[in-house]
Design an enzyme around this catalytic site. Sequence first.
Site: not given
Ligand code: G16
Length: 554
Positions: A387, A290, A288, A292-293, A124-125
């Site tokens: 997302k 991937d 981000d 999705d953000r 992800s990010h």
């Molecule tokens: C992931 C989940 C999101 C969630 C986020 C929270 O995001 O897909 O639904 O809100 O993690 O992250 P943390 O547990 O660090 O607060 P992503 O974009 O990392 O896949």
Amino acid sequence: MLDRVKFKLNCMNIHSVSTQPFPDQKPGTSGLRKRVPVFQQRNYLENFVQSIFDSLEGYQGQTLVVGGDGRYYNRQAIQIILKMAAANGFGRVLVGRGGILSTPAASCVIRKNKAFGGIVLSASHNPGGPEGDFGIKYNIGNGGPAPEKVTEAIFDRTKTIEGYQILEVEDVDLDGLGTAQLGEMTVEVIDSVADYAELMESIFDFDRIRQLFAADFRLCVDSMHAVTGPYAKTIIEEKLGASAGTVINGTPLEDFGGGHPDPNLVYAHELVDILYGENAPDFGAASDGDGDRNMILGRRFFVTPSDSLAVLAANAKLVPGYSGGLAGVARSMPTSAAVDRVAEKLGIDCYETPTGWKFFGNLMDAGKVTLCGEESFGTGSDHVREKDGLWAVLFWLNILAVRQQSVEDIVREHWKTYGRNYYSRHDYEAIESDRANTLIENLRAKLASLPGRKLGNYTVDYADDFSYTDPVDGSVSNKQGIRIGFTDGSRIVFRLSGTGTQGATLRLYLESYESDPAKHDIDPQEALGELIEIADEVAQIQMLTGRDKPTVIT
Ligand code: G16
């Protein structure tokens, strides 16, 4: 190679390789995320992939979708997964060209092709590169992240696994469109963007958005050298006619150009500088690693993700794909209650779920929810089961094209109608896990004594550790974050991140509500100042983390 036992099955080169479990292959909020060198250990990825397959039933001969955000180790991982999918009996794998599929595009491809499931490779990010992070996540046939009962079965399997199956063949060419045969399995290398672009065109009013760009409207999209570059260029520049150069940092790089592909005010500073600088464009957005953000900016104006969700919900009928109205909305618990107020006015249900996109899937599959979002820069709808960053940008563009107002004016008008939910998140990154756990345990021990207590000008209304019962399948998720609610509706929430890979990350979420438009211009850190002090007093953040300030404030 002593542990490598070879069996020849039929005339295919399927090898059974014996292994031993690795500790801690536990999928977190979004799959298994570790540093690249951890994934590069011999059999590490293979064990996890086999654990996924071993936890599934009925996939023989079925279709699997595979793709990732292009980060370092993406290609190598895909080759391993393809050979293992073939050895384990999948019938077909659809893989994005160059190994590229954004997370929402993977969800779209799974749904469109009625695939059995998909494997999405991303952290992800989190930063990428040889010393950066890598990740792997399994998505089910609805296109969404596997629910907890599946991720728990995968984790259980990782603890007992003794071997995996892999086909010994040459690597597949991932760079040309077309099909290849791996044993009895077909691999189709597909256009990474086409299906997703078609879906976006079916939801939004592309003609109207084209008129907006024709009328000199200027946008800057920062793809942060991550996966959305090709998607944004195709859809926003080529199909919608935004001028060339609208998309910056648009070529996916294995290390994201050394950056941290997290679209917030700190890491997306290049975009922030453009939107707050001289001759700023009308609208700015970043996504981000991937895809999705999303982060939404107006000219010298930041839209919090919680407000963005509320604005999209309030304006949904302006978008062709949602012109019939919304079935309901959902937000994660730490997300501000701005969207709750919109739901109330629209007369629709609003669900509060734990953090993690997987919790929205059941609600959407059951038709209870159309739009959902999280404070962590995630917004989406039932068009996919992830997302979707670019979708959010197009949603805003559609609203801007219809309303012909600036981003700032739209948000200010929204506050006038619904009141303003002041909101901020303070992150303490990479703190020692023991300290973080102590902080949370101490808070848990205090919860019962808090209700009724006066803290500064606030009185505690309730204090608990959030627990969620899924309204569709009745499953219960406990310990999802410490909430302290005050009698005036303000809140403080503490939780530990499920996505960090170094030590622990403490997240402190702060929210207060202001109905008076004369008080909508206060700096959020000031408006939330007393709550910030209370949070430190109750949780002893500075003392226990050894930090005098957060790493990131959004
Ligand atoms: C992931 C989940 C999101 C969630 C986020 C929270 O995001 O897909 O639904 O809100 O993690 O992250 P943390 O547990 O660090 O607060 P992503 O974009 O990392 O896949």
